[in-house]
Write an enzyme that holds these catalytic residues in place. Structure first.
Site, PDB file in Angstrom:
ATOM      1  N   ARG B  82      34.026 -18.418  50.843  1.00 46.54           N
ATOM      2  CA  ARG B  82      33.200 -17.340  51.034  1.00 46.54           C
ATOM      3  C   ARG B  82      32.010 -17.414  50.275  1.00 46.54           C
ATOM      4  O   ARG B  82      31.675 -18.447  49.402  1.00 46.54           O
ATOM      5  CB  ARG B  82      34.058 -16.103  50.283  1.00 46.54           C
ATOM      6  CG  ARG B  82      34.497 -16.317  48.924  1.00 46.54           C
ATOM      7  CD  ARG B  82      34.812 -14.934  48.242  1.00 46.54           C
ATOM      8  NE  ARG B  82      35.517 -15.070  47.025  1.00 46.54           N
ATOM      9  CZ  ARG B  82      35.066 -15.635  45.881  1.00 46.54           C
ATOM     10  NH1 ARG B  82      33.650 -15.624  45.920  1.00 46.54           N
ATOM     11  NH2 ARG B  82      35.729 -15.601  44.867  1.00 46.54           N
ATOM     12  N   ALA B 148      33.642  -6.211  43.387  1.00 46.85           N
ATOM     13  CA  ALA B 148      32.931  -7.483  43.514  1.00 46.85           C
ATOM     14  C   ALA B 148      33.032  -7.446  45.230  1.00 46.85           C
ATOM     15  O   ALA B 148      33.938  -7.069  45.801  1.00 46.85           O
ATOM     16  CB  ALA B 148      33.788  -8.504  42.889  1.00 46.85           C
ATOM     17  N   CYS B 178      31.599 -13.479  38.583  1.00 44.82           N
ATOM     18  CA  CYS B 178      30.619 -13.838  39.463  1.00 44.82           C
ATOM     19  C   CYS B 178      29.387 -14.343  39.095  1.00 44.82           C
ATOM     20  O   CYS B 178      28.399 -14.427  39.478  1.00 44.82           O
ATOM     21  CB  CYS B 178      29.897 -12.314  40.055  1.00 44.82           C
ATOM     22  SG  CYS B 178      31.381 -11.407  40.761  1.00 44.82           S
TER      23      CYS B 178
END
Lengths: 189, 235
Positions: B82, B148, B178
């Site tokens: 991803r 997120a 992140c």
């Protein structure tokens, strides 16, 4: 329509740059009759596309006639038996700011339309497809270091990888510039 | 409501890897449906994971040493395909994986990311929390990230979002969530000062999703086809 300026693009040619994509197209088609080399330029679609258009005009010596396109918005430019691959302006605009390029590994072989890498933007990873069958011979290290090159110069400095074609006839099945433009227009409808 | 239908699967507690394998299978099925001119069969998976850290495409940022350290906390660790950097999924976090044929909605990834962010913001507004987007993808309450996002797929999407309902936020202490330093994390529970579970948030999330994506969210049949591992309401 707001005229934003004029840009000299050749000895005999200037382009009026306007904040109106329709008028930009009209002006471009006028310019095209004087600059056959630029006739294969891909017209961007967005209202702010004049920026990209000016950039395309300022590049020189690019043999655009050997660019072919796929429905996945990727292009292949063939030189002998080597194809250079990248994504089109439509694709780079759709992705937004590219922050990472996962390129295929050199010497890997791919079949046509096989997934061969990915580009990341806005926390989304978009897959890359190999437009023609072949063996990867080179990847663009510049794009690995500076992924934004793909946004800034998707047809030139932002090329992704090169491969040795294993089924050269596949190139003939791809779209030329006019067919790709038509494909884009039809996709909009 | 639009004519588009999304089949909802409430999968409850599910291991991360099994959920990812299921998403990939469903995504392939949706691709085939499109190719054969059938109804796409878009799906929305709602799951809750056991503690797990996951990374995205840019996995070289997280060395085997980092992985070993994180596993010591008792959580699992996976490197995925991803977008986005490292994040945490775990109990108390509403984890949603929309598997959509993007072109059926709007062909752009940017639209999709924005639509997911708006869905979460709308969900939180109903609960009494004002949240925002920022240059960093995700949903924020001030300097603290409450949800997120990490997505994959140009044509059919996989992965999705994690909205902290009553997640134990200490799990996030072990990472720079992140990859953004100087920012924190938060949850619905922390913002409202009372215990808020996934079950309370879920209906608001589904309603917001239905509105923003202009679609009908339809409950899929709960029985699984064990052999295929694909929920039986496939088309």
């Amino acid at each position: 329509m707001q005229q934003l300026g004029e840009r000299r693009v050749g000895r005999h040619t200037t382009v009026s740059v306007c904040r109106d994509s329709t008028m930009a197209r009209v002006l471009l088609s006028t310019v095209r009759s004087y600059t056959p080399k630029l006739s294969a330029l891909q017209l961007p679609r967005s209202a702010c596309a004049w920026k990209n258009t000016a950039k395309h005009f300022s590049t020189t010596h690019r043999q655009l006639s050997n660019y072919k396109y796929t429905e996945k918005h990727e292009w292949v430019a063939v030189d002998g038996n080597i194809g250079t691959i990248g994504i089109t302006n439509y694709a780079q605009e759709a992705l937004g700011d590219i922050v990472y390029a996962q390129l295929p590994e050199v010497d890997t072989q791919y079949e046509q339309m096989e997934e061969c890498g990915a580009l990341e933007s806005v926390k989304a990873a978009s897959e890359l497809y190999c437009p023609v069958s072949g063996k990867v011979t080179e990847i663009n290290a510049a794009v690995e270091d500076q992924p934004s090159l793909i946004n800034k110069s998707c047809y030139e400095e932002g090329w992704l990888f090169k491969l040795e074609l294993t089924v050269p006839s596949e190139i003939d099945e791809l779209m030329d510039e006019a067919a790709y433009e038509k494909f884009l227009k039809e996709s909009e409808e | 409501m639009g004519s588009k239908v999304i089949y909802l699967h409430k999968l409850g507690r599910m291991p991360y890897l099994a959920a990812w394998e299921l998403q990939k299978r469903i995504a392939m099925q949706v691709m085939n449906n499109i190719r054969c001119g059938r109804e796409p069969g878009h799906r929305l998976l709602l799951v809750e994971h056991d503690p797990v850290y996951t990374t995205g495409l840019r996995k070289d940022d997280y060395t085997p040493e980092v992985e070993a350290e994180l596993r010591q906390t008792g959580a699992d660790f996976y490197r995925t395909n991803r977008g986005g950097l490292i994040t945490f999924h775990g109990p108390g976090q509403l984890t949603a994986y929309p598997i959509l044929h993007l072109k059926s909605f709007s062909p752009g990834i940017k639209w999709y990311v924005c639509a997911l962010e708006r869905t979460v913001i709308r969900t939180l507004r109903v609960l009494g929390i004002t949240a925002q987007t920022s240059p960093h993808t995700g949903v924020w309450v001030g300097d603290n990230k409450i949800c997120a996002l990490g997505l994959q797929g140009r044509h059919v999407t996989t992965h999705g979002l994690g909205l902290n309902c009553n997640t134990d936020l200490q799990w996030f202490d072990h990472i720079v969530p992140c990859g953004i330093p100087d920012k924190g994390v938060t949850s619905v529970t922390r913002e409202l000062g009372r215990e808020v579970t996934i079950q309370e948030v879920e209906p608001h999330f589904l309603e917001a999703f239905s509105e923003i994506f202009n679609c009908k969210v339809v409950m899929s049949q709960p029985d699984f086809d064990e052999a295929k591992g694909i929920p039986s309401h496939h088309v």
